[in-house]
Design a protein around this motif. Structure first.
Motif, short mmCIF file in Angstrom:
data_model
loop_
_atom_site.label_atom_id
_atom_site.label_comp_id
_atom_site.label_asym_id
_atom_site.label_seq_id
_atom_site.Cartn_x
_atom_site.Cartn_y
_atom_site.Cartn_z
N MET A 193 -51.44 26.83 36.70
CA MET A 193 -51.09 25.96 35.57
C MET A 193 -50.65 26.78 34.36
SD MET A 193 -51.02 22.80 36.25
CE MET A 193 -50.93 22.20 34.57
N MET A 194 -51.21 27.97 34.18
CA MET A 194 -50.79 28.82 33.05
C MET A 194 -49.31 29.16 33.16
SD MET A 194 -53.92 31.41 32.17
CE MET A 194 -53.88 32.25 33.74
N PHE A 195 -48.87 29.47 34.38
CA PHE A 195 -47.46 29.80 34.58
C PHE A 195 -46.58 28.55 34.51
CE2 PHE A 195 -49.65 33.16 37.20
CZ PHE A 195 -49.50 34.16 36.25
N ALA A 196 -47.18 27.39 34.88
CA ALA A 196 -46.39 26.16 34.91
C ALA A 196 -46.11 25.62 33.51
CB ALA A 196 -47.11 25.11 35.75
N ILE A 197 -46.94 26.01 32.53
CA ILE A 197 -46.75 25.52 31.17
C ILE A 197 -45.35 25.86 30.65
CG2 ILE A 197 -47.47 25.81 28.77
CD1 ILE A 197 -50.34 26.10 29.79
N ALA A 198 -44.92 27.07 30.94
CA ALA A 198 -43.59 27.48 30.49
C ALA A 198 -42.51 26.62 31.14
CB ALA A 198 -43.37 28.95 30.82
N LEU A 199 -42.71 26.32 32.43
CA LEU A 199 -41.72 25.51 33.14
C LEU A 199 -41.61 24.12 32.51
CD1 LEU A 199 -39.82 24.93 35.52
CD2 LEU A 199 -41.83 24.32 36.86
N TYR A 200 -42.74 23.49 32.27
CA TYR A 200 -42.71 22.13 31.73
C TYR A 200 -42.38 22.11 30.24
CZ TYR A 200 -44.58 20.58 36.16
OH TYR A 200 -44.74 20.31 37.49
N GLY A 201 -42.43 23.29 29.62
CA GLY A 201 -42.02 23.36 28.21
C GLY A 201 -40.56 23.76 28.08
N ASP A 202 -39.80 23.81 29.21
CA ASP A 202 -38.37 24.16 29.21
C ASP A 202 -38.12 25.52 28.57
OD1 ASP A 202 -37.54 21.83 30.48
OD2 ASP A 202 -37.48 20.73 28.59
N LEU A 203 -39.02 26.47 28.82
CA LEU A 203 -38.88 27.80 28.21
C LEU A 203 -38.20 28.80 29.13
CD1 LEU A 203 -42.41 28.10 26.55
CD2 LEU A 203 -40.27 27.32 25.51
N PHE A 204 -38.00 28.40 30.40
CA PHE A 204 -37.41 29.35 31.34
C PHE A 204 -35.94 29.67 31.01
CE2 PHE A 204 -40.52 28.47 34.98
CZ PHE A 204 -41.25 29.58 34.62
N ASP A 205 -35.28 28.74 30.30
CA ASP A 205 -33.88 28.99 29.95
C ASP A 205 -33.74 30.21 29.04
OD1 ASP A 205 -33.11 26.84 31.42
OD2 ASP A 205 -33.10 25.44 29.72
N GLU A 206 -34.79 30.48 28.26
CA GLU A 206 -34.75 31.61 27.36
C GLU A 206 -35.31 32.88 28.01
OE1 GLU A 206 -36.75 30.50 23.83
OE2 GLU A 206 -35.67 28.61 23.60
N MET A 207 -35.79 32.78 29.23
CA MET A 207 -36.36 33.92 29.94
C MET A 207 -35.31 34.56 30.84
SD MET A 207 -40.13 33.11 31.37
CE MET A 207 -41.54 32.93 30.30
N GLU A 208 -35.53 35.80 31.07
CA GLU A 208 -34.70 36.46 32.07
C GLU A 208 -35.13 35.99 33.45
OE1 GLU A 208 -34.61 40.67 31.72
OE2 GLU A 208 -34.40 40.64 29.53
N VAL A 209 -34.18 35.96 34.36
CA VAL A 209 -34.45 35.48 35.72
C VAL A 209 -35.55 36.28 36.40
CG1 VAL A 209 -33.44 35.17 38.02
CG2 VAL A 209 -32.09 34.62 35.98
N ILE A 210 -35.62 37.55 36.12
CA ILE A 210 -36.62 38.40 36.77
C ILE A 210 -38.04 37.96 36.43
CG2 ILE A 210 -36.61 40.12 34.91
CD1 ILE A 210 -37.02 42.25 37.10
N TYR A 211 -38.25 37.54 35.16
CA TYR A 211 -39.59 37.09 34.76
C TYR A 211 -39.89 35.71 35.35
CZ TYR A 211 -39.50 40.96 31.47
OH TYR A 211 -39.43 42.21 30.92
N ARG A 212 -38.86 34.87 35.39
CA ARG A 212 -39.07 33.55 35.99
C ARG A 212 -39.46 33.69 37.46
NH1 ARG A 212 -34.05 30.13 37.82
NH2 ARG A 212 -34.31 31.73 39.42
N ASP A 213 -38.72 34.55 38.18
CA ASP A 213 -39.04 34.75 39.61
C ASP A 213 -40.40 35.40 39.78
OD1 ASP A 213 -36.64 33.65 40.21
OD2 ASP A 213 -35.61 35.55 40.62
N TYR A 214 -40.76 36.28 38.85
CA TYR A 214 -42.09 36.92 38.92
C TYR A 214 -43.19 35.87 38.85
CZ TYR A 214 -46.22 39.46 37.38
OH TYR A 214 -47.50 39.94 37.25
N PHE A 215 -43.06 34.94 37.89
CA PHE A 215 -44.07 33.89 37.76
C PHE A 215 -44.12 33.02 39.01
CE2 PHE A 215 -43.50 34.09 32.90
CZ PHE A 215 -44.58 34.96 32.78
N ARG A 216 -42.94 32.79 39.59
CA ARG A 216 -42.90 31.95 40.80
C ARG A 216 -43.59 32.65 41.97
NH1 ARG A 216 -37.05 28.84 41.32
NH2 ARG A 216 -37.34 27.46 39.52
#
Length: 795
Positions: A193-216
């Protein structure tokens, strides 16, 4: 079960290389992994039970461990001294409660029942696949217990006499397993859920893909143990359901979990699409939490009866014929043995007090908190506590033949029955699951054509949000809590329809003696003449009644100090004899040629000494202390009360007047009682019969609802739908109120479950509810139902 040349067809274990054993099953030669499995499979086929392999929903346990040495150990169970710990005597038959390991589904229970029912000497066999216990009634002269256990063993199951400690260990193991699965799911849910907060807060658009994939990838690692370990109960449940060609709540749950995980895994590996790891973890955690609470409630209810057996001490203080006291094993006591119960000690066996008087705490049996005074001639029960004075008890029953052991067997019988409302609720839930799967398929089809990128998560939300967990829990949770409450307060439910019938009750038909009255005559008045002292009169009467088994004799049991000779019984009139060289005559006034001076509701006895009138004694069977409260309570609830008794004395009218009963049938024989109740049922179908005697057995068995008094005869208790363990009639009033409250709570639970699903379904189908929101809503719905049901546990 499908055939596989590398797997044993019987137990589904790997067949060793080079093994060529096989057995013809369902028209094909099927491989076996060992001689044990081959022997068991052949036994099943030879017994005409080949259908077992068609209907089973799980593999049978391996028979590899069935060696002759293990089988010979079962011969110990045929020893009479060993059987004292777990076998009860029921008329000409013996009865035992068995624990059976290896039962995986209903087909296993069917197989064991079919096989044992064909054995000569077996009178009854009932296997409960849920509790993995079996009740066995057999004729020991025709077949030995060891033979029956070996029969079960040859089928691949391990059967042993039920032992409380062993069963509790198994229950604890299951509880710990659920707790571990819940803990894993809970820890993973917090992390994901800690990692999912960013997803539901639409913050992944501002993240680099590498960090998004890391969280996934981290979320994938966290969610995988949840899917593979914590969610196992749902997969097994769904598999058994589908194999049995039915549907339960585990089916949509499993589809949702596997679908969400598979889609998330694909998105993580490919780096595109959405992930739902938080929904998988949270959904599993909340579902397991609900199941753990349900398991805890059921475990607590079952422990109530299991703990009863722990109350019986293992040792007893036996009084030998030479007057010496000796500590012996309680199971070795025999009928007629005298035992000494010191103040503060627990009674180790059922029996009658032969010396002394004391107070006994029977709260463990009846729920009555106040101790009860008992004296010579009165019965005491194993598991009760002696409070004040030392008493001697003549043993009547030990171990599995005690009253407390019989209670446990009756409770086990009650657990195997489902009330009508529970059966209906189960059917509704199955149709609901089918409907849910259809709606989910239609939802996916619609969104696949209108918004393909949203089709999967909307369908997932539909499956999760409308999972019928609350619907499946609505009825059993309430019934479990209510039955536990009734048992705790002294009413043992034996049949599944008791709560339903109590809630609709219109009329009560009651026996008199032992039901509305105490069931024993007591001295209520004594008039002495010619200068005779009361003690002398009572000792004279006690001497005459010493050898009598008449109910009147019990009233004078504590005064039987003198010895009478030349006793003559004048049937229906009285007694005569010699005491201390005095000629005594005791009986009705007319028999003694005296003028009767009756008292209302009492039996008058006259005592003559040397033809001179010396005393008038008045006896009565006292009305129970709460009988008037019971009668008034029924009237307040618009329930009629009738009396149906075999007694023809003036006591009948007296009791009827005291309780304001206008509908009275006296002098009724068993068949007449049956006819009266059948006639009443035509106008008042929701009728309750109360009784306690042998003559009440037929009418208790035929009445729509029947309750036997716990201190009544075994015939009455076995015929009734429920047993009142104590003597307090007010318990029945509380039971009626609880039954009505149970019906209301079940209605509330069903309304909530159906209402919630009716509300959430359109929201989920329209895409307004996300999967994690659906998981929270579904779980809160289930917890609401459980919490509402637990209100029934309050006294």
């Amino acid at each position: 079960m499908g055939s596989n040349k590398y797997l044993c067809f019987h137990c589904n274990e790997v067949v060793p290389a080079g093994q060529s054993l096989s057995v013809p099953i369902l028209g094909k030669m099927e491989p076996m992994c060992c001689q044990g499995c081959a022997a068991v499979a052949q036994t099943i086929i030879d017994s005409g039970l080949e259908d077992y392999y068609k209907h089973r929903t799980a593999a049978a346990p391996s028979a590899q461990g069935l060696v002759p040495d293990a089988l010979t150990k079962m011969l110990e169970y045929d020893d009479e001294s060993v059987q004292l710990d777990f076998v009860a005597q029921s008329d000409a038959y013996k009865e035992v409660l068995l624990s059976i390991e290896g039962i995986a589904c209903a087909a296993c229970a069917w197989l064991i029942e079919k096989q044992l029912s064909h054995v000569k000497g077996v009178q009854k066999i009932h296997v409960n696949s849920t509790t993995q216990r079996a009740t066995l009634l057999w004729d020991d002269k025709q077949v030995k217990l060891s033979q029956l256990l070996q029969t079960v063993q040859t089928l691949g199951y391990n059967a042993t006499p039920f032992q409380t400690d062993k069963q509790e260990e198994l229950d604890r193991k299951l509880y710990r397993s659920h707790l571990l699965k819940l803990g894993v799911a809970g820890l993973a849910t917090m992390q994901v859920m800690m990692f999912a907060i960013a997803l539901y807060g639409d913050l992944f658009d501002e993240m680099e893909v590498i960090y998004r994939d890391y969280f996934r990838w981290v979320s994938l690692i966290m969610a995988t143990p949840v899917l593979l370990f914590s969610a196992q109960p749902f997969y097994f449940g769904a598999y058994r359901s589908i194999k049995a060609k039915t549907l339960n709540m585990d089916v949509p749950v499993s589809i949702a979990l596997l679908g969400a995980y598979s889609a998330s895994l694909y998105a993580t590996v490919k780096g595109t699409g959405e992930v739902y790891f938080e929904s998988v973890s949270m959904f599993t955690f909340l579902l397991l939490l609900g199941r753990l609470l349900e398991l805890r409630a059921r475990r607590k209810a079952s422990e109530t009866s299991s703990n009863m057996l722990k109350l019986i001490p293992k040792l007893a203080l036996k009084l030998n014929k030479d007057g010496k006291q000796q500590r012996v094993a309680a199971s070795q006591l025999k009928f007629g043995d005298l035992i000494v119960i010191l103040p503060g000690e627990t009674v180790p066996a059922d029996g009658q007090i032969s010396f002394g008087e004391s107070e006994f705490d029977e709260s463990s049996l009846t729920g009555e908190s106040l101790p009860i005074v008992k004296s010579i001639g009165e019965r005491v029960f194993a598991g009760t506590i002696n409070h004040e004075q030392t008493v001697h008890i003549a043993v009547e029953a030990v171990s599995q033949n005690t009253f407390i052991a019989n209670i446990m067997r009756l409770q086990e019988q009650a657990q195997s029955e489902k009330p009508k409302i529970a059966t209906i609720a189960d059917g509704v839930a199955r149709y609901f699951v089918f409907g849910l799967l259809v709606i989910a398929a239609l939802t996916y089809t619609y969104w696949h054509f209108h918004s393909p990128e949203d089709a999967f998560w909307i369908t997932l939300a539909v499956l999760v949000a409308t999972c019928p967990c609350a619907l499946s829990l609505a009825t059993p949770a309430a019934l479990t809590a209510a039955t536990h409450n009734l048992s705790k307060n002294g009413l043992l439910v034996k049949r599944g329809h008791v709560l339903e019938s109590l809630a609709k009750l219109q009329a009560v038909v009651s026996d008199k003696t032992g039901t509305l009255t105490e069931g024993r005559l007591q001295i209520q008045g004594l008039e002495c003449y010619k200068g005779y002292a009361k003690e002398t009169v009572l000792e004279y009467v006690g001497a005459l009644e010493r050898q009598s088994s008449h109910p009147i004799a019990l009233a004078f049991k504590s005064f039987q100090k003198l010895q009478a000779t030349n006793i003559e019984h004048h049937t229906g009139l009285g007694l005569s004899g010699l005491v201390d060289n005095h000629s005594l005559t005791l009986g009705k006034a007319k028999f003694c040629q005296q003028i009767a001076q009756p008292r209302i509701g009492m039996l008058e006895l006259v005592l003559l000494v040397n033809t001179q009138l010396v005393a008038r004694i008045y006896l009565s069977d006292l009305i129970k202390s709460d009988a008037i409260e019971f009668a008034k309570g029924l009237k307040q609830r618009d329930i009629s009360l009738s009396m149906l008794t075999g007694d023809e004395s003036a006591q009948v009218e007296f009791v009827a007047n005291q309780l304001s009963i206008t509908d009275v049938s006296r002098g009724a024989l068993p068949q007449q009682k049956l006819d009266v109740v059948k006639h009443k049922v035509t106008s008042t179908p929701h009728l309750l019969m109360l009784g306690d005697g042998v003559n009440d057995g037929p009418v208790l068995a035929s009445a729509p609802l029947s309750i036997a008094m716990g201190l009544g005869t075994d015939i009455a208790k076995s015929s009734a739908d429920a047993v009142l363990l104590g003597s307090k009639l007010r318990t029945l009033l509380s039971a009626i109120d609880l039954a009505k409250k149970t019906q209301k709570i079940i209605a509330q639970n069903l309304a909530w479950a159906l209402g919630y699903n009716a509300l959430i379904l359109p929201l989920a189908v329209s895409g307004i509810v996300t999967p994690y929101m659906a998981a929270i809503g579904m779980s809160l719905s289930s917890l609401a139902v459980l919490t509402n049901s637990l209100r029934l546990n309050k006294r």
